[in-house]
Every structure is written in structure tokens, then in C-alpha cells.
Design a protein around this motif. Structure first.
Motif, PDB file in Angstrom:
ATOM      1  N   MET A  33       0.835  -1.199   0.000  1.00 42.25           N
ATOM      2  CA  MET A  33       0.000   0.000   0.000  1.00 42.25           C
ATOM      3  C   MET A  33       0.872   1.252   0.000  1.00 42.25           C
ATOM      4  SD  MET A  33      -3.072  -1.203   0.039  1.00 42.25           S
ATOM      5  CE  MET A  33      -4.004   0.294   0.382  1.00 42.25           C
ATOM      6  N   CYS A  95      -4.500   7.196  -1.464  1.00 42.62           N
ATOM      7  CA  CYS A  95      -3.913   5.906  -1.162  1.00 42.62           C
ATOM      8  C   CYS A  95      -4.012   5.021  -2.402  1.00 42.62           C
ATOM      9  CB  CYS A  95      -4.580   5.245   0.040  1.00 42.62           C
ATOM     10  SG  CYS A  95      -6.349   4.990  -0.104  1.00 42.62           S
ATOM     11  N   ALA A  97      -2.903   0.792  -4.031  1.00 43.71           N
ATOM     12  CA  ALA A  97      -2.539  -0.593  -3.752  1.00 43.71           C
ATOM     13  C   ALA A  97      -1.875  -1.210  -4.965  1.00 43.71           C
ATOM     14  CB  ALA A  97      -3.785  -1.395  -3.369  1.00 43.71           C
TER      15      ALA A  97
END
Length: 122
Positions: A33, A95, A97
Motif C-alpha cells: 500500500m 492511497c 494498492a
């Protein structure tokens, strides 16, 4: 898949904020992440990344010693603790991933969340 970032807001220089990113992603604990940010008129830049097990982290030079990335795989959440904030930290924070940690650093992410705005006043 959904990455939901939260925790942004207005803070004075020198203050702190903690961002959270809640992930609706299968096998969250297997994903690397990262956090990125984009200031007005600037390109998106890497901020921090964390390996699936939390044992390896990377930071941009501009935030080293002030920001800390962490994760709670039981809660499918990654955090960004931001201390000693500066006006130049003002940006929308995202954010992301990826399957491997190095891919996060290279902006080669599989999923991106919506941003949360952080504004640091001088």
C-alpha cells in the motif's frame, strides 16, 4: 474494489494529522500500500509505501522523519501519521494498492482511492 481515504482537514504549521485508508479489497494483507499527494498545479508525487506485512517502508525524502506509514491488516486499513506539518505539505492525498512494494514506488498501482484534502496554514 474501493479505497476510501479520510482524515484530511485544515491544520496549522507544526501540527499533526492522521490519514486513514479503508480498503474493500480481497486479501488486503497481501497487497503493498502507498500514499501519494498532488498539490495544486503540480504532478502527483510519491509519499510513502508499506509492504504487505508492514515490515518494510519507504518514504519520500521530503517527509522522512515527519510522516509514518502503518497498516492494520485485521482492519483492512493503512494509515499515514503526519507530524510537524509544513505549508508545502498542502495537497490532496491518495492511497493506492499494488501487488509489489516496488510497484507502489513507481506509481504502478493496481488501484487508487479518491483523495482527501490536507491544508496546512502558515
Amino acid at each position: 474494489v474501493q479505497l476510501q481515504a479520510s482524515g484530511g482537514g485544515l491544520v496549522q504549521a507544526g501540527g499533526s494529522l492522521r490519514l486513514s485508508c479503508s480498503a474493500s479489497i480481497r486479501d488486503f494483507g497481501s497487497w503493498a500500500m502507498g500514499w501519494f499527494r498532488q498539490a495544486p498545479g503540480k504532478e502527483r508525487e510519491f509519499v510513502a509505501a508499506i509492504k504487505w506485512n508492514g515490515r518494510t517502508t519507504y518514504y519520500a525524502d521530503s517527509v522522512k522523519g515527519r510522516f509514518t506509514i502503518s497498516r492494520d491488516n485485521a482492519r483492512d486499513t493503512v494509515y499515514l501519521q503526519m507530524n510537524a506539518l509544513k505549508p508545502e505539505d498542502t495537497a490532496v492525498y491518495y492511497c493506492a494498492a499494488a501487488t509489489y512494494l516496488e510497484r507502489v514506488k513507481q506509481h504502478d498501482n493496481d488501484y487508487w482511492g479518491q483523495g482527501t484534502l490536507v491544508t496546512v496554514s502558515s
